[in-house]
Design a protein around this motif. Structure first.
Motif, short mmCIF file in Angstrom:
data_model
loop_
_atom_site.label_atom_id
_atom_site.label_comp_id
_atom_site.label_asym_id
_atom_site.label_seq_id
_atom_site.Cartn_x
_atom_site.Cartn_y
_atom_site.Cartn_z
N ASP A 143 0.87 -1.18 0.00
CA ASP A 143 0.00 0.00 0.00
C ASP A 143 0.90 1.23 0.00
OD1 ASP A 143 -1.91 1.86 0.18
OD2 ASP A 143 -2.89 1.05 1.97
N PHE A 144 1.20 1.72 -1.16
CA PHE A 144 2.17 2.80 -1.30
C PHE A 144 1.69 4.09 -0.65
CE2 PHE A 144 3.68 6.42 -3.85
CZ PHE A 144 5.02 6.37 -3.53
N LEU A 145 0.43 4.45 -0.91
CA LEU A 145 -0.09 5.72 -0.41
C LEU A 145 -0.11 5.72 1.12
CD1 LEU A 145 -2.95 6.41 -2.96
CD2 LEU A 145 -0.66 7.41 -2.89
N ASN A 150 4.06 17.88 3.94
CA ASN A 150 5.36 18.13 3.29
C ASN A 150 5.23 17.76 1.82
OD1 ASN A 150 8.02 18.54 2.64
ND2 ASN A 150 8.85 17.15 4.19
N PRO A 151 4.73 18.66 0.97
CA PRO A 151 4.47 18.33 -0.44
C PRO A 151 5.73 17.98 -1.24
CG PRO A 151 3.88 20.62 0.05
CD PRO A 151 4.34 20.02 1.33
N MET A 206 8.62 13.86 -4.06
CA MET A 206 9.85 13.11 -4.32
C MET A 206 9.61 11.61 -4.20
SD MET A 206 13.01 13.06 -5.12
CE MET A 206 13.44 14.80 -5.02
N HIS A 207 8.83 11.18 -3.13
CA HIS A 207 8.53 9.77 -2.98
C HIS A 207 7.71 9.24 -4.15
CE1 HIS A 207 10.08 10.20 1.09
NE2 HIS A 207 9.96 8.86 1.25
N VAL A 208 6.76 10.04 -4.60
CA VAL A 208 5.93 9.59 -5.73
C VAL A 208 6.77 9.41 -6.98
CG1 VAL A 208 4.05 10.24 -7.24
CG2 VAL A 208 3.83 10.56 -4.78
N ASP A 222 9.42 1.76 -10.49
CA ASP A 222 8.52 0.92 -11.27
C ASP A 222 8.95 0.86 -12.72
OD1 ASP A 222 7.09 0.47 -9.00
OD2 ASP A 222 5.54 1.98 -9.42
N HIS A 223 9.36 1.98 -13.27
CA HIS A 223 9.82 2.02 -14.67
C HIS A 223 11.09 1.16 -14.85
CE1 HIS A 223 10.76 3.52 -18.66
NE2 HIS A 223 11.97 3.88 -18.20
N LYS A 224 12.01 1.27 -13.87
CA LYS A 224 13.24 0.50 -13.98
C LYS A 224 12.96 -1.00 -13.88
CE LYS A 224 16.79 1.61 -14.33
NZ LYS A 224 17.58 1.79 -15.56
#
Length: 376
Positions: A153-155, A166-167, A172-174, A181-183
C-alpha cells in the motif's frame, strides 16, 4: 620505424644529432648518453665505457664490452626491459631495424613504466573490460525490496512516513516510486529480450551443428561413392592389363610354336635332302661307270656308262690325278714364294738407300751451316 625512433632521439637533448641510427648506436656511447639523461646510468659508469678517437670507429670487441655494461642496466629491476641478448649482437653489427627496436622499447618503458607495473595495470583493465561485457544492463539502482509485486500500500506507507504537510518530500517519494517501477519494467523487458536472444542463439547453434552434421554425412557418402568408383576403375584397369598380358603371352606362344614347326620342317627337309642327295650321287656315279651293278640298285643297261670300272680302279685313278695336281700346286706355290722373297728384299734395299741419302743430306747441311757460321 627507424625514422620515428630517430626523431624521438633528436628530441631528447642528446649531445649530438642522430643522423644514421644503426651506425650511431653501434658503439653504445649514444645509448649511454640517453640513459644518463633519464637518470638510469651514472656519470662514473658512462666514463668507464670505450669511446671512439676522432672519426675512427671502435672495434667490435670494445663495442661488445660497452653493451655488456649497458645490458646490465637495461635488464635491471629499475628498467626491466624484456628482450633477447641476440638483439645486442644485431645492434653491434649494425643490422637494419635492431637499434630502432631497442630505442622504441626504452621509449615504451619511459611512457608506461616497468613490466611489473604494466602487468598490474593490464590486469585491472582486463578485469574492468570483463565486467563491462558481462551484461548490457544499466546500473542497478538500490531500492526497497517488495514482498510481492503490487501488493504494498504505497499511499498509506508514504502518508504514515512523510505526511501530507510536506508536499516536496511527498512529490519526491511519488516520483521515486514511478522511477523504480519504470526501472523494474525495463529490467523485465531486457530479461525477456535476453532470454529470447539466448534461445535464438541456441537454435542457430543447433541448426549450425545439424548443418555441419549433414555436410559431414554427405561428405562421407560422397567419399564412399568416390572410393567405390575408384576401386571399380582399379579393378577394370587390372582386368584390362591381365587380358593384355594374356593376349601377349598367347601371341608369344603361337610364335614359339610356329618357330618349332618351321624348325622341324627344316630338319625333315634336310634329312630328306641328304638321303636323296646320297642316292642321287651314288646313282650318278654308277651312270658314270663307278660302282657295281648288283641287287635292287642295279641300273638298266641303257643308263650304264659303256666304259664302267670298279670302285677300286676309280679310287686308284683318282689318287694318281690328285698326286699330279698336288705336285703342280707345290711347284706353283714355290715359285710364288720365291717372287715374294725377292720383292721383299728389293723393298728393304730401297728403304736402306733412301735412309742413307737422307742422312748424308743432313750431314752435308750441318757442315755447310757450320762453315757459314765460322765465316761470319
Amino acid at each position: 620505424m627507424a625514422q620515428f625512433a630517430q626523431g624521438w632521439l633528436n628530441s631528447q637533448g642528446l649531445p649530438r644529432e642522430v643522423r644514421d641510427l644503426e651506425k650511431d648506436f653501434a658503439d653504445g656511447t649514444l645509448l649511454a648518453e640517453l640513459l644518463q639523461i633519464h637518470g638510469h646510468l651514472s656519470a662514473e659508469q658512462s666514463a668507464a665505457l670505450h669511446r671512439p678517437q676522432g672519426r675512427k670507429a671502435l672495434p667490435v670487441a670494445q663495442r661488445l664490452e660497452n653493451y655488456d655494461a649497458l645490458y646490465k642496466v637495461l635488464v635491471s629491476p629499475e628498467v626491466d626491459l624484456r628482450f633477447q641478448k641476440r638483439l645486442i649482437g644485431e645492434v653491434v653489427t649494425e643490422s637494419a631495424g635492431a637499434a630502432a627496436e631497442l630505442v622504441l622499447m626504452y621509449k615504451e618503458f619511459l611512457e608506461m613504466g616497468p613490466w611489473k607495473d604494466r602487468i598490474t595495470k593490464s590486469k585491472i583493465a582486463e578485469d574492468l573490460a570483463a565486467r563491462a561485457l558481462q551484461t548490457t544492463r544499466s546500473k542497478k539502482f538500490e531500492r526497497e525490496k517488495l514482498s510481492a509485486w503490487g501488493s504494498d500500500d504505497f499511499l498509506e506507507t508514504v502518508a504514515s512516513e512523510v505526511g501530507f504537510d510536506n508536499p516536496k518530500e511527498l512529490d519526491m517519494h511519488v516520483h521515486l516510486r514511478k522511477y523504480y517501477d519504470h526501472k523494474r519494467e525495463r529490467e523485465r523487458q531486457i530479461t525477456s529480450i535476453e532470454k529470447a536472444e539466448a534461445a535464438d542463439n541456441a537454435e542457430r547453434q543447433a541448426a549450425l551443428y545439424r548443418s555441419m552434421r549433414d555436410d559431414f554425412q554427405i561428405m562421407l557418402r560422397d567419399k564412399a561413392t568416390y572410393e567405390d568408383e575408384q576401386q571399380g576403375n582399379w579393378k577394370r584397369n587390372i582386368k584390362f592389363f591381365e587380358n593384355a598380358e594374356l593376349r601377349r603371352l598367347q601371341y608369344e606362344l603361337c610364335v614359339e610354336q610356329t618357330e618349332d614347326v618351321h624348325a622341324h620342317n627344316r630338319t625333315v627337309r634336310a634329312v630328306n635332302d641328304g638321303r636323296g642327295g646320297v642316292d642321287w650321287f651314288e646313282k650318278n656315279m654308277r651312270r658314270l661307270g663307278v660302282g657295281g651293278q648288283t641287287g635292287d640298285e642295279a641300273l638298266p643297261e641303257d643308263e650304264v656308262h659303256p666304259n664302267r670300272e670298279g670302285v677300286d680302279a676309280y679310287e686308284d685313278r683318282l689318287d694318281v690325278t690328285m698326286a699330279k695336281e698336288t705336285v703342280q700346286m707345290q711347284q706353283t706355290s714355290g715359285s710364288m714364294l720365291a717372287q715374294l722373297k725377292n720383292r721383299s728384299k728389293g723393298r728393304a734395299r730401297a728403304r736402306y738407300e733412301r735412309e742413307r741419302r737422307r742422312r748424308k743430306q743432313q750431314v752435308d747441311q750441318a757442315r755447310a751451316s757450320a762453315a757459314l757460321e765460322a765465316e761470319q
